[in-house]
Design an enzyme around this catalytic site. Sequence first.
Site, PDB file in Angstrom:
ATOM      1  N   GLU A  61      44.962  32.183 -28.188  1.00  0.00           N
ATOM      2  CA  GLU A  61      43.917  33.208 -28.051  1.00  0.00           C
ATOM      3  C   GLU A  61      42.799  32.761 -27.118  1.00  0.00           C
ATOM      4  O   GLU A  61      41.916  33.552 -26.766  1.00  0.00           O
ATOM      5  CB  GLU A  61      43.356  33.561 -29.431  1.00  0.00           C
TER       6      GLU A  61
ATOM      7  N   ASN B 210      41.623  22.201 -29.922  1.00  0.00           N
ATOM      8  CA  ASN B 210      40.532  21.690 -30.742  1.00  0.00           C
ATOM      9  C   ASN B 210      41.104  21.199 -32.063  1.00  0.00           C
ATOM     10  O   ASN B 210      41.161  21.940 -33.038  1.00  0.00           O
ATOM     11  CB  ASN B 210      39.473  22.778 -30.982  1.00  0.00           C
TER      12      ASN B 210
ATOM     13  N   GLN C 259      49.676  23.062 -38.666  1.00  0.00           N
ATOM     14  CA  GLN C 259      49.800  21.839 -39.459  1.00  0.00           C
ATOM     15  C   GLN C 259      50.239  22.144 -40.887  1.00  0.00           C
ATOM     16  O   GLN C 259      51.097  21.451 -41.449  1.00  0.00           O
ATOM     17  CB  GLN C 259      48.469  21.090 -39.450  1.00  0.00           C
TER      18      GLN C 259
ATOM     19  N   SER D  30      36.215  25.727 -36.321  1.00  0.00           N
ATOM     20  CA  SER D  30      36.946  24.467 -36.405  1.00  0.00           C
ATOM     21  C   SER D  30      36.038  23.257 -36.197  1.00  0.00           C
ATOM     22  O   SER D  30      36.409  22.133 -36.541  1.00  0.00           O
ATOM     23  CB  SER D  30      38.083  24.436 -35.377  1.00  0.00           C
TER      24      SER D  30
ATOM     25  N   CYS E  24      47.021  26.127 -34.861  1.00  0.00           N
ATOM     26  CA  CYS E  24      46.147  24.975 -35.090  1.00  0.00           C
ATOM     27  C   CYS E  24      46.282  24.460 -36.525  1.00  0.00           C
ATOM     28  O   CYS E  24      47.306  23.904 -36.878  1.00  0.00           O
ATOM     29  CB  CYS E  24      44.711  25.325 -34.724  1.00  0.00           C
TER      30      CYS E  24
ATOM     31  N   HIS F  24      45.517  26.780 -28.925  1.00  0.00           N
ATOM     32  CA  HIS F  24      44.920  28.098 -29.156  1.00  0.00           C
ATOM     33  C   HIS F  24      45.383  29.114 -28.109  1.00  0.00           C
ATOM     34  O   HIS F  24      44.772  29.226 -27.046  1.00  0.00           O
ATOM     35  CB  HIS F  24      43.395  27.991 -29.123  1.00  0.00           C
TER      36      HIS F  24
END
EC number: 6.3.5.5
Length: 366
Positions: A335, A290, A252, A47, A248, A333
Amino acid sequence: MLEKRYLVLEDGSYYEGYRLGSDDLSIGEIVFNTAMTGYQETISDPSYTGQIITFTYPLIGNYGINRDDFESLTPKLNGVVVKEASTHPSNFRHQKTLHETLAQYHIPGISGVDTRSITRKIRNHGVLRAGFTDNKDNIQELVEQLKTAELPRDEVQTVSTKTPYVSTGSDLSVVLLDFGKKQNIVRELNLRGCNVTVVPYDTSAEEILSMSPDGVMLSNGPGDPDEVDVALDMIRGILGKIPFFGICLGHQLFALSQGATSFKMKFGHRGANHPVKDLRTGKIDITSQNHGYSIDRDSLKNTDLEVTHIALNDGTVEGLRHKELPAFSVQYHPEARPGPSDSNYLFDEFITMMKDFKEKERQINA
């Protein structure tokens, strides 16, 4: 003697420090990350493709770099900025220093600069273009270059897998659309027994459905979601036919496929300590984040999506769920890697959703 290097911003300001990593100097969008640990996972997160990371924690590299904690095979960021880079890591797993790793992957960096000042500038003025030079006489020339520089716009295409591959499990089958996935998404699914097929970002709905998966995930990834519109028809083509989970960038794209819009944030959310509130339970999770884009909450009013999570720092949308179909997403996130595991229960919710959907289909076809 340490060699001088300069970090130059498009507003004309510059910071004098010391050479770190590669001599292959580059430019990119400069951002800041507030995590206190997990620098290896951060550096290897796709990312960050094309970006220059400023670490706010003052000492980076103190436990070294090892072969096991990478989140992708090859880091794709354009630079690293630190207050102090450790040259003598202390950890039984470490194999290389931060400097050696950055040099190996042709990533330039700088140490010995005032990262607090840089962070305040980004926070107050928004993200900026930045670059490095080892020659002070070249600073003004670099400033002019930065003012007109076109940053890459095809980041997802750069980091997505080119061919499908399988990470074997023994239970449910999941297709993971790779927009720049972190490896820990695959690990979390494998830990729950899932057989994971990772496919390119532009895989069609027809191709996915032909694999007969129990669920579909859209991964994280770099860049502007509006530039990945190839995925929108795919999402619309699978919703309601297979359980869906987006993370993430995947979150979107889920929103955009249903008619919502996104916007570029002033300085984004990047770190492992962002509080998020679950509006259904009132529970607060500390999350790893992020992203530099967010979903416009007002644009959700005429969609079939409901907001499930919000960021406590600025109130932006952090989670969505379809009102009727088995589909949900989060901006952060779950994870982790780096960050807390407060939210990895979302993988369990996805597993439950797939099992319930599968049982319902069995009963219908009985």
